[in-house]
Motif scaffolding. Structure first.
Motif, PDB file in Angstrom:
ATOM      1  N   ASP A 186      55.699 -31.334  36.164  1.00 25.36           N
ATOM      2  CA  ASP A 186      55.518 -32.556  36.945  1.00 25.36           C
ATOM      3  C   ASP A 186      56.381 -32.551  38.205  1.00 25.36           C
ATOM      4  OD1 ASP A 186      53.607 -33.684  35.295  1.00 25.36           O
ATOM      5  OD2 ASP A 186      55.063 -34.751  34.055  1.00 25.36           O
ATOM      6  N   VAL A 234      48.246 -27.720  32.123  1.00 28.28           N
ATOM      7  CA  VAL A 234      47.998 -28.592  33.269  1.00 28.28           C
ATOM      8  C   VAL A 234      47.094 -27.898  34.284  1.00 28.28           C
ATOM      9  CG1 VAL A 234      49.074 -29.709  35.259  1.00 28.28           C
ATOM     10  CG2 VAL A 234      50.102 -29.936  33.003  1.00 28.28           C
ATOM     11  N   THR A 258      43.515 -28.249  33.357  1.00 35.01           N
ATOM     12  CA  THR A 258      42.939 -29.563  33.669  1.00 35.01           C
ATOM     13  C   THR A 258      42.681 -29.727  35.166  1.00 35.01           C
ATOM     14  OG1 THR A 258      45.082 -30.685  33.944  1.00 35.01           O
ATOM     15  CG2 THR A 258      44.176 -30.562  31.711  1.00 35.01           C
ATOM     16  N   ASN A 314      41.141 -30.071  41.701  1.00 38.35           N
ATOM     17  CA  ASN A 314      40.978 -31.215  40.804  1.00 38.35           C
ATOM     18  C   ASN A 314      39.652 -31.875  41.123  1.00 38.35           C
ATOM     19  OD1 ASN A 314      41.139 -33.646  39.365  1.00 38.35           O
ATOM     20  ND2 ASN A 314      43.377 -33.647  39.520  1.00 38.35           N
ATOM     21  N   LYS A 361      46.166 -45.211  30.492  1.00 38.09           N
ATOM     22  CA  LYS A 361      46.318 -43.776  30.743  1.00 38.09           C
ATOM     23  C   LYS A 361      47.634 -43.462  31.456  1.00 38.09           C
ATOM     24  CE  LYS A 361      41.513 -42.233  30.769  1.00 38.09           C
ATOM     25  NZ  LYS A 361      40.471 -41.499  31.523  1.00 38.09           N
ATOM     26  N   THR A 417      44.851 -34.776  23.996  1.00 38.00           N
ATOM     27  CA  THR A 417      46.005 -34.967  24.879  1.00 38.00           C
ATOM     28  C   THR A 417      45.561 -35.192  26.315  1.00 38.00           C
ATOM     29  OG1 THR A 417      47.336 -33.535  23.455  1.00 38.00           O
ATOM     30  CG2 THR A 417      48.161 -33.938  25.674  1.00 38.00           C
ATOM     31  N   ALA A 418      44.626 -34.396  26.795  1.00 33.43           N
ATOM     32  CA  ALA A 418      44.139 -34.527  28.171  1.00 33.43           C
ATOM     33  C   ALA A 418      43.431 -35.864  28.387  1.00 33.43           C
ATOM     34  CB  ALA A 418      43.191 -33.370  28.500  1.00 33.43           C
ATOM     35  N   ALA A 448      46.213 -38.561  28.648  1.00 33.75           N
ATOM     36  CA  ALA A 448      47.131 -38.463  29.786  1.00 33.75           C
ATOM     37  C   ALA A 448      46.567 -39.165  31.013  1.00 33.75           C
ATOM     38  CB  ALA A 448      47.406 -36.994  30.108  1.00 33.75           C
ATOM     39  N   LYS A 457      50.329 -35.633  33.465  1.00 31.98           N
ATOM     40  CA  LYS A 457      49.725 -34.665  32.551  1.00 31.98           C
ATOM     41  C   LYS A 457      50.766 -33.687  31.996  1.00 31.98           C
ATOM     42  CE  LYS A 457      45.068 -34.708  34.547  1.00 31.98           C
ATOM     43  NZ  LYS A 457      44.445 -35.359  33.405  1.00 31.98           N
ATOM     44  N   TYR A 473      52.623 -35.303  29.042  1.00 30.25           N
ATOM     45  CA  TYR A 473      51.792 -35.371  27.831  1.00 30.25           C
ATOM     46  C   TYR A 473      51.581 -33.984  27.227  1.00 30.25           C
ATOM     47  CZ  TYR A 473      50.509 -40.304  27.613  1.00 30.25           C
ATOM     48  OH  TYR A 473      50.541 -41.657  27.430  1.00 30.25           O
ATOM     49  N   MET A 474      51.290 -32.999  28.085  1.00 31.42           N
ATOM     50  CA  MET A 474      51.090 -31.639  27.576  1.00 31.42           C
ATOM     51  C   MET A 474      52.385 -31.088  26.989  1.00 31.42           C
ATOM     52  SD  MET A 474      47.974 -30.725  27.782  1.00 31.42           S
ATOM     53  CE  MET A 474      46.444 -31.162  28.624  1.00 31.42           C
TER      54      MET A 474
END
Length: 407
Positions: free
Chosen positions: A77, A128, A131, A198, A215, A338-339, A342, A347, A350-351
């Protein structure tokens, strides 16, 4: 046959080239995964550690995994997934290379702690990255593609490890070092300065944040997700016996050679490589995620209970096949849940927390597994593992419904 081929094609369609490259890097990295299945045997056979001392060293590997998972999520992050993955890969190579020089209990435990911390920060960052390059409707298949690469590497790694360890255990560590280095070079070459793709439109993300603020909850205080992670941990504690006590069981009780152990463990990776994308694609259409996690845990429980009844080699392969089915039905969907839970900006957190479930298993699984095997016997271990997995099945049924409802 044509229908099965079409399902395979459909399973792979829509995945980005970045998702494929992440899988290739993972394949290169995990082809070197020849140390872990033989680590317990190396500690007892080469270094002369007792079974319980071996469990202590393996648990230190788990403590490092716990630290690495938390740190990896935090750093991802803060720094971004690219930097964290690159750092992990390039530091792992020299650490694997020098590991054979640490042969006392204290030094081996310390090195396992450091090595696992460095290698484990890779996983939250990698998750991450997946995702970032997968459409929402393809996220489970993107994770499955990555796991397929893991298991293809894991099918090669133990088989190669069994061959190399017959000559020298040191070759296991040098092989892992080379594989990590090659994976790092491939990763840097492809992803350096590559723009993240993304697929969520920024204006859409803002709307989602307003409409579904849940979320954006703090990952560290999201009690529903933490409850889910507890059951992820119990599943991993039970399942990861395949990496530590199961090879010891093969060697000490079933009396298999190291080549036979490598082939048997590698068979699991081969099954997952061959069938996971097909099975995940089929399961997504037939069942909810809650049902998939429930049935997968029960199948895994059955597989472990088989070891308590017979030591026939053909039955061992059958149990490993069932275990692979259970693994394919559970592990990819843990990342999916998990995804889905989040938010847009957390993310990594959470991951990282979800990764703690596997990291905690690396601590508890070898310690409690070797303790039960020493104090009682392996049969007690396998039946106890099956009971834990049955409890976990019902835990998944409860916690997943709280998180994602009837999806």
């Amino acid at each position: 046959m044509k229908k099965i081929l079409k399902i395979y094609i459909d399973s792979y369609s829509g995945l980005s080239k970045e998702s494929w490259m992440l899988a290739i890097v993972m394949l290169l990295n995990r082809t070197g995964s020849m140390v872990l299945p033989f680590l317990g045997i190396y500690l007892t056979d080469k270094l002369g550690f007792t079974l319980e001392d071996s469990g202590i060293v393996l648990s230190c590997f788990g403590i490092g995994s716990l630290i690495g998972s938390f740190l990896g999520g935090y750093l991802t992050d803060k720094l971004g997934n690219f930097k964290v993955q690159a750092i992990s890969l390039f530091l792992s190579a020299p650490l694997f290379a020098i590991l054979p020089h640490f042969q006392t209990l204290e030094s081996a435990a310390l090195m396992m702690l450091v090595l696992s911390t460095v290698t484990m920060i890779f996983l939250p960052a990698n998750s991450v990255a997946i995702t970032k390059y997968a459409k929402k409707e393809n996220i489970t298949r993107a994770f499955s593609l990555n796991r397929m690469a893991v298991n293809l590497g894991f099918s090669f790694g133990p088989a190669l490890g069994g061959f190399l360890s017959n000559y020298s255990y040191d070759l296991l560590f040098y092989g892992n070092a080379i594989a990590a280095g090659i994976a790092g070079i491939a990763f840097i070459k492809f992803f350096y300065n590559r723009k993240e793709r993304n697929e969520v439109d920024p204006t859409e993300a803002e709307v989602q944040e307003v409409e579904t603020p849940v979320k954006e909850r703090n990952a560290y205080t999201d009690w529903k997700f933490i409850l889910f992670t507890v059951f992820c941990s119990t599943f991993c504690i039970a399942f990861f016996q395949i990496l530590n006590t199961l090879p010891l069981f093969y060697k000490e009780v079933v009396k298999l050679s190291q080549n036979e152990i490598g082939l048997l463990i590698g068979f699991s990776g081969f099954c997952v490589f061959l069938l996971e994308m097909l099975l995940v694609h089929w399961a997504e259409k037939k069942f909810t995620i809650t049902e998939i996690l429930f049935y997968g845990s029960i199948i895994t429980a059955i597989s472990y209970s088989i070891f308590g009844f017979t030591h026939a080699l053909i039955i061992m392969y059958m149990a490993i096949f069932l275990m692979s089915i259970g693994e394919m039905l559970v592990l990819p969907f843990l990342s999916t849940v998990t995804a889905l839970r989040a938010g847009v900006k957390n993310k990594g957190a959470y991951m990282g927390i979800n990764g703690l479930s596997g990291a905690l298993a690396f601590i508890v699984s070898p310690f409690i597994g070797t303790w039960i095997a020493t104090k009682y016997n392996f049969e007690m271990l396998w039946f106890g593992t099956a009971i834990v997995l049955l409890i976990t099945a019902f835990g998944f049924k409860l916690s997943t419904k709280l998180l994602i409802g009837n999806k």
